[in-house]
Design a protein around this motif. Structure first.
Motif, PDB file in Angstrom:
ATOM      1  N   ALA A  71       0.832  -1.203   0.000  1.00 46.83           N
ATOM      2  CA  ALA A  71       0.000   0.000   0.000  1.00 46.83           C
ATOM      3  C   ALA A  71       0.867   1.254   0.000  1.00 46.83           C
ATOM      4  CB  ALA A  71      -0.935  -0.012   1.207  1.00 46.83           C
ATOM      5  N   GLY A  72       1.920   1.220   0.806  1.00 42.18           N
ATOM      6  CA  GLY A  72       2.830   2.361   0.846  1.00 42.18           C
ATOM      7  C   GLY A  72       3.533   2.573  -0.481  1.00 42.18           C
ATOM      8  N   LEU A  73       3.944   1.480  -1.122  1.00 44.03           N
ATOM      9  CA  LEU A  73       4.586   1.579  -2.433  1.00 44.03           C
ATOM     10  C   LEU A  73       3.639   2.175  -3.463  1.00 44.03           C
ATOM     11  CD1 LEU A  73       6.548  -1.795  -2.696  1.00 44.03           C
ATOM     12  CD2 LEU A  73       7.533   0.505  -2.673  1.00 44.03           C
ATOM     13  N   ASP A  74       2.381   1.748  -3.440  1.00 43.31           N
ATOM     14  CA  ASP A  74       1.410   2.292  -4.386  1.00 43.31           C
ATOM     15  C   ASP A  74       1.280   3.805  -4.214  1.00 43.31           C
ATOM     16  OD1 ASP A  74       0.921  -0.176  -5.480  1.00 43.31           O
ATOM     17  OD2 ASP A  74      -0.951  -0.523  -4.384  1.00 43.31           O
ATOM     18  N   GLY A  75       1.203   4.247  -2.967  1.00 43.80           N
ATOM     19  CA  GLY A  75       1.077   5.675  -2.709  1.00 43.80           C
ATOM     20  C   GLY A  75       2.294   6.453  -3.165  1.00 43.80           C
ATOM     21  N   LEU A  76       3.478   5.932  -2.890  1.00 46.05           N
ATOM     22  CA  LEU A  76       4.706   6.627  -3.274  1.00 46.05           C
ATOM     23  C   LEU A  76       4.854   6.685  -4.791  1.00 46.05           C
ATOM     24  CD1 LEU A  76       7.015   7.885  -1.549  1.00 46.05           C
ATOM     25  CD2 LEU A  76       8.376   5.894  -2.162  1.00 46.05           C
ATOM     26  N   ARG A  77       4.519   5.593  -5.457  1.00 44.07           N
ATOM     27  CA  ARG A  77       4.593   5.588  -6.923  1.00 44.07           C
ATOM     28  C   ARG A  77       3.584   6.552  -7.528  1.00 44.07           C
ATOM     29  NH1 ARG A  77       5.130  -0.892  -6.791  1.00 44.07           N
ATOM     30  NH2 ARG A  77       7.419  -1.051  -6.868  1.00 44.07           N
ATOM     31  N   CYS A  78       2.412   6.632  -6.930  1.00 45.97           N
ATOM     32  CA  CYS A  78       1.407   7.563  -7.418  1.00 45.97           C
ATOM     33  C   CYS A  78       1.898   9.002  -7.243  1.00 45.97           C
ATOM     34  CB  CYS A  78       0.102   7.353  -6.660  1.00 45.97           C
ATOM     35  SG  CYS A  78      -1.289   8.256  -7.353  1.00 45.97           S
ATOM     36  N   GLU A  79       2.491   9.281  -6.098  1.00 49.12           N
ATOM     37  CA  GLU A  79       3.026  10.614  -5.850  1.00 49.12           C
ATOM     38  C   GLU A  79       4.109  10.969  -6.868  1.00 49.12           C
ATOM     39  OE1 GLU A  79       4.040  13.231  -1.883  1.00 49.12           O
ATOM     40  OE2 GLU A  79       3.880  11.056  -1.734  1.00 49.12           O
ATOM     41  N   GLU A  80       4.916   9.979  -7.215  1.00 47.03           N
ATOM     42  CA  GLU A  80       5.956  10.201  -8.211  1.00 47.03           C
ATOM     43  C   GLU A  80       5.361  10.463  -9.591  1.00 47.03           C
ATOM     44  OE1 GLU A  80      10.012   7.935  -9.831  1.00 47.03           O
ATOM     45  OE2 GLU A  80       8.646   6.913  -8.452  1.00 47.03           O
ATOM     46  N   ARG A  81       4.298   9.731  -9.942  1.00 48.35           N
ATOM     47  CA  ARG A  81       3.701   9.867 -11.268  1.00 48.35           C
ATOM     48  C   ARG A  81       3.085  11.246 -11.486  1.00 48.35           C
ATOM     49  NH1 ARG A  81       1.571   4.659 -10.309  1.00 48.35           N
ATOM     50  NH2 ARG A  81      -0.528   5.516 -10.004  1.00 48.35           N
ATOM     51  N   VAL A  82       2.497  11.819 -10.435  1.00 46.46           N
ATOM     52  CA  VAL A  82       1.817  13.102 -10.628  1.00 46.46           C
ATOM     53  C   VAL A  82       2.718  14.291 -10.331  1.00 46.46           C
ATOM     54  CG1 VAL A  82      -0.402  12.040 -10.055  1.00 46.46           C
ATOM     55  CG2 VAL A  82       0.858  13.263  -8.273  1.00 46.46           C
ATOM     56  N   ASN A  83       3.951  14.053  -9.914  1.00 47.20           N
ATOM     57  CA  ASN A  83       4.785  15.160  -9.453  1.00 47.20           C
ATOM     58  C   ASN A  83       5.007  16.217 -10.528  1.00 47.20           C
ATOM     59  OD1 ASN A  83       7.942  16.188  -8.883  1.00 47.20           O
ATOM     60  ND2 ASN A  83       6.561  16.192  -7.125  1.00 47.20           N
ATOM     61  N   GLU A  84       5.255  15.792 -11.749  1.00 50.09           N
ATOM     62  CA  GLU A  84       5.460  16.764 -12.823  1.00 50.09           C
ATOM     63  C   GLU A  84       4.235  17.639 -13.017  1.00 50.09           C
ATOM     64  OE1 GLU A  84       7.909  17.694 -14.808  1.00 50.09           O
ATOM     65  OE2 GLU A  84       9.426  16.346 -14.004  1.00 50.09           O
ATOM     66  N   LEU A  85       3.062  17.080 -12.784  1.00 48.90           N
ATOM     67  CA  LEU A  85       1.817  17.822 -13.010  1.00 48.90           C
ATOM     68  C   LEU A  85       1.568  18.884 -11.954  1.00 48.90           C
ATOM     69  CD1 LEU A  85      -0.495  14.796 -13.898  1.00 48.90           C
ATOM     70  CD2 LEU A  85       0.640  16.342 -15.498  1.00 48.90           C
ATOM     71  N   VAL A  86       2.091  18.677 -10.745  1.00 51.20           N
ATOM     72  CA  VAL A  86       1.746  19.571  -9.640  1.00 51.20           C
ATOM     73  C   VAL A  86       2.860  20.576  -9.335  1.00 51.20           C
ATOM     74  CG1 VAL A  86       0.217  17.840  -8.651  1.00 51.20           C
ATOM     75  CG2 VAL A  86       2.568  18.002  -7.813  1.00 51.20           C
ATOM     76  N   ARG A  87       3.822  20.702 -10.245  1.00 45.15           N
ATOM     77  CA  ARG A  87       4.881  21.690 -10.044  1.00 45.15           C
ATOM     78  C   ARG A  87       4.272  23.078  -9.885  1.00 45.15           C
ATOM     79  NH1 ARG A  87       9.982  19.761 -11.821  1.00 45.15           N
ATOM     80  NH2 ARG A  87      10.040  17.563 -11.204  1.00 45.15           N
ATOM     81  N   GLY A  88       4.771  23.824  -8.925  1.00 42.57           N
ATOM     82  CA  GLY A  88       4.213  25.131  -8.633  1.00 42.57           C
ATOM     83  C   GLY A  88       3.147  25.086  -7.557  1.00 42.57           C
ATOM     84  N   VAL A  89       2.588  23.892  -7.335  1.00 42.60           N
ATOM     85  CA  VAL A  89       1.638  23.687  -6.236  1.00 42.60           C
ATOM     86  C   VAL A  89       2.286  22.837  -5.156  1.00 42.60           C
ATOM     87  CG1 VAL A  89      -0.557  22.627  -5.579  1.00 42.60           C
ATOM     88  CG2 VAL A  89      -0.400  23.957  -7.682  1.00 42.60           C
ATOM     89  N   GLY A  90       2.985  21.778  -5.576  1.00 37.87           N
ATOM     90  CA  GLY A  90       3.710  20.913  -4.657  1.00 37.87           C
ATOM     91  C   GLY A  90       5.195  20.939  -4.972  1.00 37.87           C
ATOM     92  N   PRO A  91       6.050  20.569  -4.021  1.00 33.70           N
ATOM     93  CA  PRO A  91       7.499  20.571  -4.252  1.00 33.70           C
ATOM     94  C   PRO A  91       7.915  19.491  -5.244  1.00 33.70           C
ATOM     95  CG  PRO A  91       6.979  19.656  -2.094  1.00 33.70           C
ATOM     96  CD  PRO A  91       5.692  20.181  -2.648  1.00 33.70           C
ATOM     97  N   ALA A  92       8.976  19.771  -5.974  1.00 27.62           N
ATOM     98  CA  ALA A  92       9.465  18.862  -7.010  1.00 27.62           C
ATOM     99  C   ALA A  92      10.260  17.706  -6.412  1.00 27.62           C
ATOM    100  CB  ALA A  92      10.343  19.618  -7.996  1.00 27.62           C
ATOM    101  N   VAL A  93      10.166  16.542  -7.046  1.00 34.36           N
ATOM    102  CA  VAL A  93      11.020  15.410  -6.700  1.00 34.36           C
ATOM    103  C   VAL A  93      12.421  15.679  -7.254  1.00 34.36           C
ATOM    104  CG1 VAL A  93      11.472  12.959  -7.085  1.00 34.36           C
ATOM    105  CG2 VAL A  93       9.141  13.730  -6.619  1.00 34.36           C
ATOM    106  N   ARG A  94      13.406  15.622  -6.390  1.00 40.15           N
ATOM    107  CA  ARG A  94      14.783  15.870  -6.821  1.00 40.15           C
ATOM    108  C   ARG A  94      15.558  14.579  -7.071  1.00 40.15           C
ATOM    109  NH1 ARG A  94      16.443  20.959  -4.893  1.00 40.15           N
ATOM    110  NH2 ARG A  94      18.458  20.539  -5.867  1.00 40.15           N
ATOM    111  N   HIS A  95      15.247  13.534  -6.302  1.00 46.17           N
ATOM    112  CA  HIS A  95      15.952  12.255  -6.447  1.00 46.17           C
ATOM    113  C   HIS A  95      14.986  11.110  -6.178  1.00 46.17           C
ATOM    114  CE1 HIS A  95      19.942  14.096  -6.594  1.00 46.17           C
ATOM    115  NE2 HIS A  95      19.594  14.835  -5.543  1.00 46.17           N
TER     116      HIS A  95
END
Length: 265
Positions: free
Chosen positions: A62-86
């Protein structure tokens, strides 16, 4: 809640991988908030400065699913949420390192001065691009409490956060508001996150008429369909009542029912 691990409890191999990419870790500050990860810590590095490191163990599906989902949408939420750096995957762990927001949690109480920042962020959330990745619909979250026709009323293609509790909204040093923890987004009508924000304002002491006046100033709320808002309010109230019981749900449900008043104007 997942068992929380400190930096020095992580496998040496994982810590080495983090430092190899981000630089030597010179400071650590644990983050206590959040329920869907086993690692939440701010690390200060010589290479990339401060980063928010969030991770789960590979044995936590369940935790992996959430983290992967957060990674997938990160590009979309730039300017609203912080960017993934690594991104790190090592020794039974998967982690994301985000740009760290230096600031504080939002204060939803009246007179705090955070309302302008929330307005700007609500408008930016409305302007988020349509996702090209598969995400659950908002109605899926309420599947056990839907009545005929409500699922159709809640359909939409807009990317929603759906959990803007104070721990998930940060006020940065610039005065802007950032929405974090996009691990459980959904697709639905564009006005839903703004509606949630209005109920949080009521929860923290804003008079319903003031919260609704703020909400009515947002263009996406003014476009909201009355039938869809009714479905959203009714299914949310049913879900909350089932979760906490009728007595404990009264106040929260009343805040959501006030949303119907704003659609009559």
């Amino acid at each position: 809640m997942s068992e929380r691990f400190h930096w020095d409890q992580l496998p040496a191999e994982l810590r080495a991988v983090v430092e190899e990419r981000a630089g030597e870790v010179t400071g650590i500050a644990p983050v206590d908030e959040g329920l869907n990860c086993s690692l939440a810590v701010v690390i200060r590095t010589r290479g990339d400065g401060p980063l928010f490191l969030k991770g789960v163990r590979s044995s936590d599906p369940a935790g992996l699913d959430g983290l992967r989902c957060e990674e997938r949408v990160n590009e979309l939420v730039r300017g609203v949420g912080p960017a993934v750096r690594h991104r790190f995957e090592s020794d039974g762990w998967r982690c994301l390192a985000f740009a760290h927001v230096e600031g504080r949690h939002v204060d939803y109480e009246p007179g705090t001065g955070d309302l302008d920042a929330l307005t700007r962020t609500a408008r930016r959330m409305y302007e988020l691009p349509a996702p090209r990745v598969a995400l659950p619909g908002l109605a899926d979250r309420f599947a056990a409490h839907l009545r005929p026709g409500e699922a159709d009323a809640l359909r939409g293609t807009h990317l929603l956060h759906t959990d803007t509790n104070p721990h998930n909204v940060l006020i940065g040093a610039s005065g802007d508001a950032y929405v974090v923890d996009w691990a459980m987004p959904a697709l639905g009508p564009a006005w839903v996150d703004a509606a949630y924000l209005a109920t949080w304002l009521m929860t923290y002491g804003h008079a319903p008429e003031d919260a609704l006046a703020w909400l009515s100033g947002l263009p996406h709320w003014r476009e909201a369909d009355r039938t869809a808002v009714e479905a959203f309010v009714n299914v949310t109230c049913r879900s909350w009542t089932a979760r906490v019981g009728e007595k404990d749900a009264l106040l929260g449900n009343a805040h959501f029912r006030h949303l119907l008043d704003a659609t009559r104007r």
